[in-house]
Design a protein around this motif. Structure first.
Motif, PDB file in Angstrom:
ATOM      1  N   LEU A  74      49.561  38.534  38.486  1.00 36.26           N
ATOM      2  CA  LEU A  74      50.125  39.312  39.235  1.00 36.26           C
ATOM      3  C   LEU A  74      51.188  39.884  38.276  1.00 36.26           C
ATOM      4  O   LEU A  74      52.193  39.140  37.987  1.00 36.26           O
ATOM      5  CB  LEU A  74      50.693  38.671  40.481  1.00 36.26           C
ATOM      6  CG  LEU A  74      51.449  39.784  41.255  1.00 36.26           C
ATOM      7  CD1 LEU A  74      50.543  40.861  41.751  1.00 36.26           C
ATOM      8  CD2 LEU A  74      52.076  39.082  42.537  1.00 36.26           C
ATOM      9  N   LEU A 115      42.374  48.088  40.332  1.00 33.79           N
ATOM     10  CA  LEU A 115      43.591  47.575  40.332  1.00 33.79           C
ATOM     11  C   LEU A 115      44.567  47.729  41.409  1.00 33.79           C
ATOM     12  O   LEU A 115      44.957  48.952  41.548  1.00 33.79           O
ATOM     13  CB  LEU A 115      44.321  47.727  39.061  1.00 33.79           C
ATOM     14  CG  LEU A 115      45.635  46.853  38.744  1.00 33.79           C
ATOM     15  CD1 LEU A 115      45.266  45.529  38.674  1.00 33.79           C
ATOM     16  CD2 LEU A 115      46.500  47.450  37.550  1.00 33.79           C
ATOM     17  N   PRO A 116      44.941  47.021  42.337  1.00 33.94           N
ATOM     18  CA  PRO A 116      45.976  46.960  43.335  1.00 33.94           C
ATOM     19  C   PRO A 116      47.240  47.360  42.847  1.00 33.94           C
ATOM     20  O   PRO A 116      47.747  46.687  42.095  1.00 33.94           O
ATOM     21  CB  PRO A 116      45.845  46.004  44.349  1.00 33.94           C
ATOM     22  CG  PRO A 116      44.782  45.209  43.908  1.00 33.94           C
ATOM     23  CD  PRO A 116      44.443  45.511  42.493  1.00 33.94           C
ATOM     24  N   THR A 144      47.627  41.709  51.599  1.00 29.72           N
ATOM     25  CA  THR A 144      48.844  41.981  51.795  1.00 29.72           C
ATOM     26  C   THR A 144      49.445  42.851  52.967  1.00 29.72           C
ATOM     27  O   THR A 144      48.605  43.786  53.192  1.00 29.72           O
ATOM     28  CB  THR A 144      49.448  42.613  50.485  1.00 29.72           C
ATOM     29  OG1 THR A 144      50.938  42.703  50.555  1.00 29.72           O
ATOM     30  CG2 THR A 144      49.009  43.974  49.956  1.00 29.72           C
ATOM     31  N   PHE A 190      45.362  52.219  44.517  1.00 32.34           N
ATOM     32  CA  PHE A 190      44.596  51.446  43.405  1.00 32.34           C
ATOM     33  C   PHE A 190      44.440  52.232  42.308  1.00 32.34           C
ATOM     34  O   PHE A 190      44.240  53.456  42.445  1.00 32.34           O
ATOM     35  CB  PHE A 190      43.084  51.322  43.891  1.00 32.34           C
ATOM     36  CG  PHE A 190      42.964  50.210  45.244  1.00 32.34           C
ATOM     37  CD1 PHE A 190      42.751  49.004  45.042  1.00 32.34           C
ATOM     38  CD2 PHE A 190      43.161  50.667  46.515  1.00 32.34           C
ATOM     39  CE1 PHE A 190      42.931  47.969  45.971  1.00 32.34           C
ATOM     40  CE2 PHE A 190      43.116  49.710  47.316  1.00 32.34           C
ATOM     41  CZ  PHE A 190      42.939  48.326  47.354  1.00 32.34           C
ATOM     42  N   SER A 244      41.474  37.653  44.686  1.00 32.20           N
ATOM     43  CA  SER A 244      41.793  38.910  45.498  1.00 32.20           C
ATOM     44  C   SER A 244      43.179  38.800  46.077  1.00 32.20           C
ATOM     45  O   SER A 244      43.704  37.811  46.303  1.00 32.20           O
ATOM     46  CB  SER A 244      40.715  39.045  46.505  1.00 32.20           C
ATOM     47  OG  SER A 244      40.473  37.963  47.217  1.00 32.20           O
ATOM     48  N   ILE A 245      43.614  39.895  46.509  1.00 32.21           N
ATOM     49  CA  ILE A 245      45.060  39.840  47.082  1.00 32.21           C
ATOM     50  C   ILE A 245      45.042  40.727  48.667  1.00 32.21           C
ATOM     51  O   ILE A 245      44.452  41.773  49.095  1.00 32.21           O
ATOM     52  CB  ILE A 245      46.116  40.767  46.377  1.00 32.21           C
ATOM     53  CG1 ILE A 245      46.235  40.207  44.947  1.00 32.21           C
ATOM     54  CG2 ILE A 245      47.448  40.716  47.013  1.00 32.21           C
ATOM     55  CD1 ILE A 245      47.158  41.076  43.959  1.00 32.21           C
ATOM     56  N   LYS A 301      45.220  41.095  38.059  1.00 31.14           N
ATOM     57  CA  LYS A 301      44.625  41.500  39.543  1.00 31.14           C
ATOM     58  C   LYS A 301      45.614  42.686  40.596  1.00 31.14           C
ATOM     59  O   LYS A 301      45.140  42.703  41.614  1.00 31.14           O
ATOM     60  CB  LYS A 301      44.170  40.361  40.202  1.00 31.14           C
ATOM     61  CG  LYS A 301      43.443  39.418  39.605  1.00 31.14           C
ATOM     62  CD  LYS A 301      42.164  39.964  39.547  1.00 31.14           C
ATOM     63  CE  LYS A 301      41.345  38.734  38.673  1.00 31.14           C
ATOM     64  NZ  LYS A 301      39.971  39.653  38.638  1.00 31.14           N
ATOM     65  N   GLY A 302      46.753  42.752  40.148  1.00 25.56           N
ATOM     66  CA  GLY A 302      47.694  43.465  40.929  1.00 25.56           C
ATOM     67  C   GLY A 302      48.979  43.940  39.976  1.00 25.56           C
ATOM     68  O   GLY A 302      49.606  43.140  39.187  1.00 25.56           O
ATOM     69  N   ASP A 357      50.666  51.405  49.118  1.00 18.83           N
ATOM     70  CA  ASP A 357      49.443  50.499  48.470  1.00 18.83           C
ATOM     71  C   ASP A 357      48.427  51.465  48.219  1.00 18.83           C
ATOM     72  O   ASP A 357      47.655  52.266  48.928  1.00 18.83           O
ATOM     73  CB  ASP A 357      48.757  49.940  49.890  1.00 18.83           C
ATOM     74  CG  ASP A 357      49.705  48.867  50.345  1.00 18.83           C
ATOM     75  OD1 ASP A 357      49.615  47.527  49.796  1.00 18.83           O
ATOM     76  OD2 ASP A 357      50.716  49.040  51.293  1.00 18.83           O
TER      77      ASP A 357
END
Length: 279
Positions: A160, A219-220, A260, A211, A257-258, A197-198, A209
């Motif tokens: 992250l 990619l978040p 949130t 991508f 994965s995330i 991953k983010g 939020d």
């Protein structure tokens, strides 16, 4: 050479749970106000809202603009304010911070300025996007080297990336002048690493939020409201929003994965001066 990471051990497969606080803009005085909002009181309200949820967080990320007046007292006020939560706090500088004063006075049990964090099978990199004397940001080559070396050293960890400035435009013309000026290059380069991953930041005083498209999983990209004033989204000129101060919770799952969500102080206690034309 990579500096040693701060390490948190989780059980096999356990989710890492984080709290992000950003842009409190504190003053030496607890009575200091930013555009009509007492920033010490709004931070306290955010912290009390978080505490009331009894969320079992492992650590806190404080993503810059801790201070509004660059004083040692403002940083000590932040450390004092968060102590009752009992959470380790990892911080990075924003454009309103003085990094030297920050590192000297953001001190206390469980308060860390290191750039690397290991938690479970995740690596969190606290990046410095600030440019001395400028409100906008830039990701320097030394930070890209950190990312490359950190991933090469821990290729099996999900990563992250955390920073202060937004690498994407937020469609606020006045605010986009102060983005990360090489944000497009930043995203193009870091998105090549499957381990990334983010991306997470503050600065824009609003929730985002989105991508970033890339081969494989997108990619978040996440921005988080300030703990004080909020900027009105999609505004071509400086404008404040009516939304209340907030924070973000993140769950970093062992599969990369995330999950949130952004939460805000309930009610309408904090009303900024909407006639303000800047700050």
């Amino acid at each position: 050479m990579l500096k040693e990471a701060v390490k948190y051990k989780l059980t096999e497969g356990e989710t890492a749970r984080l709290v992000q606080l950003t842009d409190p803009h504190l003053f030496a005085s607890h009575e200091g106000q930013l555009l009509g909002v007492n920033t010490a009181h709004s931070l306290s309200a955010v912290l009390n809202t978080l505490a009331a949820t009894h969320y079992p967080a492992h650590l806190m990320l404080a993503t810059g603009d801790i201070s509004q007046d660059y004083t040692p007292e403002s940083y000590r006020n932040f450390v004092e304010a968060i102590q009752f939560l009992g959470l380790p706090c990892h911080y990075l500088p924003g454009n309103h911070d003085d990094p030297r004063v920050m590192h000297l006075h953001m001190q206390g049990p469980g308060v860390f300025g290191q750039q690397r964090i290991f938690i479970g099978n995740w690596q969190i990199l606290m990046l410095d996007s600030t440019v001395r004397g400028k409100p906008g940001g830039h990701m320097a080559e030394v930070q890209f080297q950190l990312i490359e070396q950190a991933i090469a050293a821990e290729p099996d960890r999900h990563t992250l990336l955390v920073m202060h400035h937004n690498p994407i435009l937020v469609n606020c013309a006045w605010l986009d002048q102060h983005c990360m000026d090489n944000g497009a290059d930043f995203l193009a380069r870091v998105s090549r690493y499957a381990q990334v991953k983010g991306g997470l930041w503050g600065h824009v005083h609003q929730a985002i939020d989105e991508f970033y498209p890339r081969s494989g999983e997108p990619l978040p990209l996440m921005a988080t409201p300030s703990t004080c004033i909020q900027f009105k989204p999609q505004s071509p000129y400086f404008a404040l929003d009516h939304l209340q101060p907030g924070y973000r919770l993140l769950e970093l799952l062992s599969d990369g994965s995330i999950h949130t969500h952004v939460y805000r102080v309930p009610g309408n206690r904090f009303a900024p001066d909407h006639s303000s034309s800047g700050y």
